[in-house]
Write a protein that holds these residues in place. Structure first.
Motif: not given
Ligand SMILES: Cc1cc2nc3c(=O)[nH]c(=O)nc-3n(C[C@H](O)[C@H](O)[C@H](O)COP(=O)(O)OP(=O)(O)OC[C@H]3O[C@@H](n4cnc5c(N)ncnc54)[C@H](O)[C@@H]3O)c2cc1C
Ligand SMILES: Cc1cc2nc3c(=O)[nH]c(=O)nc-3n(C[C@H](O)[C@H](O)[C@H](O)COP(=O)(O)OP(=O)(O)OC[C@H]3O[C@@H](n4cnc5c(N)ncnc54)[C@H](O)[C@@H]3O)c2cc1C
Ligand code: SF4
Ligand code: SF4
Ligand code: FES
Lengths: 281, 463
Positions: A256-267, B340-351
């Motif tokens: 979850r800490l990596s969510i904004y990685k791309d945005h931060e580089r631009a900022a 909704p019953i479940r949220i699915l994600g890829d191997e990097n944890g993105w929805v």
């Protein structure tokens, strides 16, 4: 208000600011944090309270320049004022009944762990401090930590200061040598806290970690700071930031800490000009 | 001669295909001519049924007659006798379940556009009237107001007029509560809220931002600081989650986080410091105003497809009718009776998707209502990269956790007298969402006003 009264450069990336904030200083306790904005329209930045002086009405923060907002903060000087400084937030650390403690600081986490070591030491607890840095140029708060501990071991990943090794290995060695700790406090990068928690788990030593997920409000309003602890959703800003390291889902936190990685580089690129404009002015 | 048209005078709006790409206000407001024409639809009923539908008793037929006569300033003065935020209420009140629901013109045809007329009068006054504030003499007593949402603002507004020194303590760096961090710019321009707040400041209300009550000060400490009474208007900001697998994946937001990043931190501007991930395909779970706002914000950020996923049918949608209508026009896709019953994600944890089941109305239960039950074999996946959870909020624990003698109920709402806002703690009053749970702007304002009156009585009774 929120005037900067002291500034110190601790290493190339880490700076200390002491800020006038009497209402925060009055109530601050180790383990708590503040949220500041350097200027209007700026990001809300959560930072741990590294120290406080109730009489002077000041709060000290120590931060690493990792992105655009913290770099801008680092460019401010004594006499400048911050737009906002809100706190103290989060739950204070509790150490009732502790007789012997090990405090582990990883890199910048050393700054976050310092107020806890200081508090334990002032309570008469036997405190061992282990801090770890990538190399000797990055070492911070050596003197300060020495003053609030019975034993201080400073390590570097590359051995450039003499002691080589990871803090978790040193801790394991101390435990195996027969040191018995009532509590271990580990603060640093999530991966380090995870490893330390893995080290203490088989010994059943209570291990407290301080989590730093992405936060906005700090008052339980956005849920952005949610972490999974013991299989349950917790909001780090109101339920933490201290949690039982043996219960924390570190992999999720790291992701979850990596969510904004791309945005931060631009900022960062965008801010470069603003920052340089400021420094040259 | 009344205007006997069965329909409201239409309000000019931005074209749906244009506005779903910008954050400017959707409805542009009546012109003077349109307002007069619509005002003439009011029959000036003797028994005034409409007023009974308004939580703050705006003198509806009176102000509408004044608009019909072209006396706009007088119309505005009439409204603000009981409603201090008409520009806000005219825009966001759920009129169809309040004032307009009771309008006799609504029996056959559309009711009088009370909300639009109220908005017109307020906007007209803002443009044409120089606001002057008489400064009431100060009585030397101080009152603390916690939170600067509609309940806190209206309580402070009334107390300052009564002569109290009023300090608002606000946790955020900006005042306004949900009006600034929740409801988007395209529905409620922030400049307008700021004007209302500036009005309070001009009258002498002090607003202290960055003050988290329960942390920076406790309620008991406020009394030690010399405040004679405290009003709690701290809202219901804590977002609920569904407790389904995948809720902590990257790309899952609470509506509050999503809207706060956009509204308060201005993430919709390209050079904002606080970022927002711009999803291409977005599912918003829930059916209230908050869900509509999140969905309509997502499409404005450039999403190709935005779904509203709601477990009941269209009839039960709790959002304002106008917002539902606007959302459909802007291209939001509604998935009713879908859970909704479940949220699915890829191997990097993105929805990557939202797994849902369809519901159907089953046998009536003991209360006679047909309960939604899962339709067999209806499992399916909506392919989305962002999920926004908007299934309600509750009061945050900061105040109740540090005020042991403040009674709260099982949902964490403060227990307060409905008429006065009096809580279990002496000198402490509460109102708005902090008491009722998530409700409406106008109810929060009404509660703030009622509490101001009760606080005045309380302080006077103490001598
Ligand atoms: C409770 C808490 C206490 C903290 N204490 C300290 C401290 O004492 N000293 C210190 O140097 N840092 C501390 N941090 C981390 C600090 O808040 C971030 O480094 C800072 O916000 C980064 O901002 P930026 O814009 O410069 O960097 P960015 O370029 O925006 O981000 C760099 C990295 O910082 C993290 N980050 C970004 N925004 C936030 C945010 N709003 N909240 C949390 N993390 C974020 C992300 O992992 C990101 O990848 C703390 C964080 C929390 C939640
Ligand atoms: C996205 C969205 C859309 C909505 N749309 C509509 C609509 O169209 N029509 C309608 O009528 N209603 C709508 N509502 C509901 C309406 O906004 C709320 O019912 C109303 O704002 C409640 O007012 P309040 O004063 O009780 O609280 P809030 O507006 O929530 O304000 C509470 C304030 O208190 C502050 N606070 C909280 N805790 C503390 C503390 N410990 N110390 C200091 N300050 C604190 C908060 O930061 C906040 O500023 C909507 C709500 C949302 C979220
Ligand atoms: S305040 Fe709201 S309910 Fe009352 S008259 Fe105005 S729009 Fe209707
Ligand atoms: S009920 Fe309708 S028509 Fe009658 S006074 Fe009210 S607004 Fe006018
Ligand atoms: S930071 Fe928003 S809920 Fe914790």
């Amino acid at each position: 208000m929120y005037k900067i009264v002291r500034k110190e450069v601790l290493n190339a990336q880490v700076k200390l600011l002491e800020i006038e904030a009497p209402f925060v200083a009055r109530k601050a306790e180790p383990g708590q944090f503040i949220i500041l904005r350097a200027y209007d329209e700026g990001e809300r930045i959560p930072l741990t309270i590294a120290d406080y002086d109730r009489e002077k009405g000041t709060v000290t923060i120590i931060f690493q320049e990792v992105g655009a907002s913290t770099r801008l903060l680092g460019s401010l000087n004594v006499g400048d004022s911050l737009a906002d400084f809100c706190g103290p937030l989060g739950v204070a650390s509790h150490f009732e009944g502790v007789k012997k403690a090990a405090i582990i600081g990883g890199g910048l986490g050393t700054a976050i762990a310092y107020p806890q070591a200081k508090k334990l030491h002032s309570m008469g607890v036997d405190v061992d401090v282990i801090t770890g840095f990538r190399n000797k140029d990055l070492i911070i708060l050596e003197k300060e930590m020495a003053a609030v501990s019975n034993r201080l071991i400073v390590t570097t990943d590359d051995g450039s200061n003499g002691t080589k090794g990871f803090v978790s290995d040193i801790l394991k060695k101390l435990i195996d040598e027969g040191n018995t700790y009532d509590v271990v406090v580990a603060i640093g990068p999530p991966i380090m806290m995870k490893v330390v928690s893995d080290v203490t788990r088989p010994y059943g030593i209570k291990t407290i970690v301080s989590l730093n997920p992405i936060m906005i409000d700090g008052t339980g309003m956005c849920g952005g700071c949610r972490v999974t602890v013991g299989g349950k959703i917790k909001f780090a800003c109101v339920d933490g930031p201290d949690f039982d390291g043996h219960q924390v889902d570190f992999n999720e936190l790291i992701r979850r800490l990596s969510i904004y990685k791309d945005h931060e580089r631009a900022a960062q690129e965008r801010h470069q000009c603003r920052l340089e404009g400021k420094i040259n002015a | 001669m009344p205007n006997m048209s069965l329909k409201k005078v239409p309000i000019p709006e931005q074209d749906p295909q244009v506005r779903n790409k910008n954050f400017d206000e959707v409805a542009l407001g009546y012109t003077e001519e349109m307002a007069i024409e619509e005002a003439k639809r009011c029959l000036n009923c003797k028994h005034k049924p409409c007023i009974a539908g308004c939580p703050v008793n705006v003198q509806i037929p009176e102000f509408i007659s004044l608009i019909a006569e072209g006396k706009f300033a007088e119309a505005y003065e009439t409204i603000i006798q009981t409603n201090s935020l008409p520009a806000v209420c005219g825009r966001v009140c759920p009129q169809e379940t309040q004032c307009e629901q009771r309008c006799v013109r609504g029996i056959k045809g559309e009711p009088v556009a009370i909300g639009r007329l109220e908005r017109f009068a307020a906007d007209w006054a803002m443009k044409h009237l120089e606001k002057t504030y008489e400064k009431t003499p100060r009585n030397g007593k101080k009152v603390a107001v916690i939170g600067s949402g509609p309940s806190g603002l209206s309580c402070a507004g009334d107390l300052i007029k009564m002569g109290y020194d009023v300090t608002i303590f606000e946790a955020f760096h900006t005042a306004g509560g949900v009006l600034v961090y929740g409801i988007p710019e395209f529905r409620l321009p922030k400049a307008l809220v700021q004007k209302e707040i500036d009005g309070l400041l001009a009258q002498g209300v002090e607003i202290r931002t960055n003050m988290v009550i329960g942390k920076t000060f406790t309620i008991d400490e406020l009394f030690q600081e010399g405040y004679s009474a405290v009003f709690i208007g701290s809202g219901a900001g804590l977002p609920n989650f569904m407790n389904i697998p995948g809720e902590n994946l990257n790309g899952v937001y609470s509506a509050n986080e999503f809207l706060t990043r956009i509204n308060l931190m201005k993430a919709y501007k390209n050079d904002a410091d606080t970022p927002i991930k711009r999803g291409k395909t977005v599912a918003v779970v829930g059916g209230g105003n908050v869900a509509m706002d999140a969905a309509r914000s997502a499409i404005r950020l450039g999403a190709d497809k935005v779904y509203i996923v709601y477990r009941r049918s269209e009839k039960e949608l709790p959002a304002r009718l106008e917002e539902i209508h606007h959302a459909k026009e802007e291209g939001i896709i509604f998935k009713f009776l879908t859970n909704p019953i479940r949220i699915l994600g890829d191997e990097n944890g993105w929805v990557t998707g939202l797994e849902c089941v369809e519901m159907e109305l089953g046998e009536p239960d003991a209360s006679g209502r047909r309960r939604p039950v899962v339709k067999e074999g209806s499992q399916h996946i909506l392919e989305v990269d962002t999920v926004i959870i908007s299934i309600g909020t509750s009061p945050n624990p900061l105040i109740r956790g540090t005020t042991p003698d403040l009674e709260t109920n099982q949902w964490g709402c403060i227990v307060a007298d409905e008429q006065t806002g009096q809580t279990s703690k002496e000198g402490v009053f509460a109102g708005g969402d902090a008491v009722t749970g998530a409700a409406t702007v106008i109810l929060a304002m009404g509660a703030g006003k009622a509490a101001a009156k009760a606080i005045d009585e309380y302080i006077k009774s103490k001598g």
